[in-house]
Design a protein around this motif. Structure first.
Motif, PDB file in Angstrom:
ATOM      1  N   ASP A 248       0.853  -1.182   0.000  1.00 59.52           N
ATOM      2  CA  ASP A 248       0.000   0.000   0.000  1.00 59.52           C
ATOM      3  C   ASP A 248       0.895   1.241   0.000  1.00 59.52           C
ATOM      4  N   LEU A 249       1.370   1.605  -1.193  1.00 62.01           N
ATOM      5  CA  LEU A 249       2.296   2.732  -1.309  1.00 62.01           C
ATOM      6  C   LEU A 249       1.689   4.055  -0.847  1.00 62.01           C
ATOM      7  N   HIS A 250       0.368   4.170  -0.902  1.00 60.94           N
ATOM      8  CA  HIS A 250      -0.275   5.404  -0.433  1.00 60.94           C
ATOM      9  C   HIS A 250      -0.107   5.562   1.072  1.00 60.94           C
ATOM     10  N   CYS A 251       0.059   4.459   1.761  1.00 62.46           N
ATOM     11  CA  CYS A 251       0.218   4.472   3.211  1.00 62.46           C
ATOM     12  C   CYS A 251       1.686   4.570   3.626  1.00 62.46           C
ATOM     13  N   CYS A 252       2.534   3.726   3.056  1.00 58.75           N
ATOM     14  CA  CYS A 252       3.941   3.643   3.509  1.00 58.75           C
ATOM     15  C   CYS A 252       4.875   4.552   2.725  1.00 58.75           C
ATOM     16  N   HIS A 253       4.476   4.963   1.541  1.00 55.06           N
ATOM     17  CA  HIS A 253       5.285   5.839   0.669  1.00 55.06           C
ATOM     18  C   HIS A 253       6.644   5.233   0.307  1.00 55.06           C
ATOM     19  N   GLY A 254       6.697   3.894   0.218  1.00 49.55           N
ATOM     20  CA  GLY A 254       7.927   3.224  -0.197  1.00 49.55           C
ATOM     21  C   GLY A 254       9.009   3.218   0.863  1.00 49.55           C
ATOM     22  N   ALA A 255       8.606   3.202   2.128  1.00 52.22           N
ATOM     23  CA  ALA A 255       9.575   3.269   3.228  1.00 52.22           C
ATOM     24  C   ALA A 255      10.597   2.142   3.202  1.00 52.22           C
ATOM     25  N   CYS A 256      10.257   0.984   2.614  1.00 53.35           N
ATOM     26  CA  CYS A 256      11.210  -0.132   2.585  1.00 53.35           C
ATOM     27  C   CYS A 256      12.429   0.200   1.728  1.00 53.35           C
ATOM     28  N   CYS A 257      12.328   1.184   0.853  1.00 51.34           N
ATOM     29  CA  CYS A 257      13.462   1.609   0.028  1.00 51.34           C
ATOM     30  C   CYS A 257      14.289   2.690   0.727  1.00 51.34           C
ATOM     31  N   VAL A 258      13.756   3.215   1.809  1.00 51.81           N
ATOM     32  CA  VAL A 258      14.392   4.331   2.503  1.00 51.81           C
ATOM     33  C   VAL A 258      14.981   3.901   3.847  1.00 51.81           C
ATOM     34  N   ASP A 259      14.249   3.094   4.595  1.00 53.87           N
ATOM     35  CA  ASP A 259      14.667   2.681   5.933  1.00 53.87           C
ATOM     36  C   ASP A 259      15.467   1.392   5.889  1.00 53.87           C
ATOM     37  N   GLY A 260      16.122   1.104   6.982  1.00 51.88           N
ATOM     38  CA  GLY A 260      16.885  -0.130   7.086  1.00 51.88           C
ATOM     39  C   GLY A 260      18.342   0.159   7.390  1.00 51.88           C
ATOM     40  N   ASP A 261      19.082  -0.906   7.661  1.00 53.11           N
ATOM     41  CA  ASP A 261      20.478  -0.716   8.034  1.00 53.11           C
ATOM     42  C   ASP A 261      21.459  -1.215   6.979  1.00 53.11           C
ATOM     43  N   SER A 262      20.921  -1.735   5.874  1.00 52.70           N
ATOM     44  CA  SER A 262      21.770  -2.123   4.752  1.00 52.70           C
ATOM     45  C   SER A 262      20.922  -2.107   3.493  1.00 52.70           C
ATOM     46  N   GLY A 263      21.573  -2.225   2.351  1.00 50.36           N
ATOM     47  CA  GLY A 263      20.857  -2.208   1.083  1.00 50.36           C
ATOM     48  C   GLY A 263      20.069  -3.488   0.865  1.00 50.36           C
TER      49      GLY A 263
END
Length: 178
Positions: A21-36
């Motif tokens: 649901d990109l309208h909700c998370c805005h693609g956070a999985c591509c932004v957050d995290g501790d490694s690629g």
């Protein structure tokens, strides 16, 4: 757990429903995290092949990160992944007008791990584990849509092959008949 060949598949893959649901998370999985995003060795050549088409789509920071670090990097654990912008967002990120993070590799060559997300695959030598990575940023997607093995059919086949996927379906059906 579900066993298919030398893979151990978490029951969550069969039981949990999910729909991004990109309208909700805005693609956070591509932004957050501790490694690629995790990469396989064989993906490096594909990333290098599409790089000339991808570079113009990247943010200036993303372009600089890829030019400085290369198309792939080893993280502190020695695992291969996508380069990051200053230790944060994936270097292959781009944004739509409302600020949603998107992948510049989409449609050219999306890494298998990104295509499979929220399924994560871990190779342990003698066996491979296939698990549902439950991350708070995906709370809007949890419980929506179809079971993960259906929602992510295409990337599962891409990663493991049609025969493996057919065997997974057989095992899930057997399990559900009990």
């Amino acid at each position: 757990m579900i066993i298919v060949g030398n893979t151990i598949v978490s029951d969550d893959i069969a039981d949990q429903c999910f729909c991004c649901d990109l309208h909700c998370c805005h693609g956070a999985c591509c932004v957050d995290g501790d490694s690629g995003a995790p990469l396989m060795e064989k993906e490096i050549a594909e990333l290098e092949r599409v790089l000339p088409n991808v570079l113009p789509m990247l943010t200036p920071e993303g372009r600089e990160a890829v030019e400085r670090q290369g198309v792939a990097v080893r993280d502190r654990d020695g695992d291969l992944g996508t380069p990051l912008i200053n230790g944060g967002a994936c270097a292959y990120i781009t944004y739509d007008p409302d600020g949603t993070a998107l992948c510049a590799l989409q449609g050219l060559y999306k890494p298998v791990s990104c295509h499979l997300y929220p399924i994560r695959v871990e190779d342990y030598g003698e066996f491979t584990a296939v698990n549902y990575h439950q991350w708070d940023i995906c709370r809007c997607a949890k419980g929506k849509g179809e079971p993960l093995y259906i929602y992510l059919k295409e990337p599962l086949i891409r990663r493991f092959g049609q025969q493996w996927y057919d065997e997974l379906l057989q095992e899930i059906n057997k399990r559900n008949e009990r």
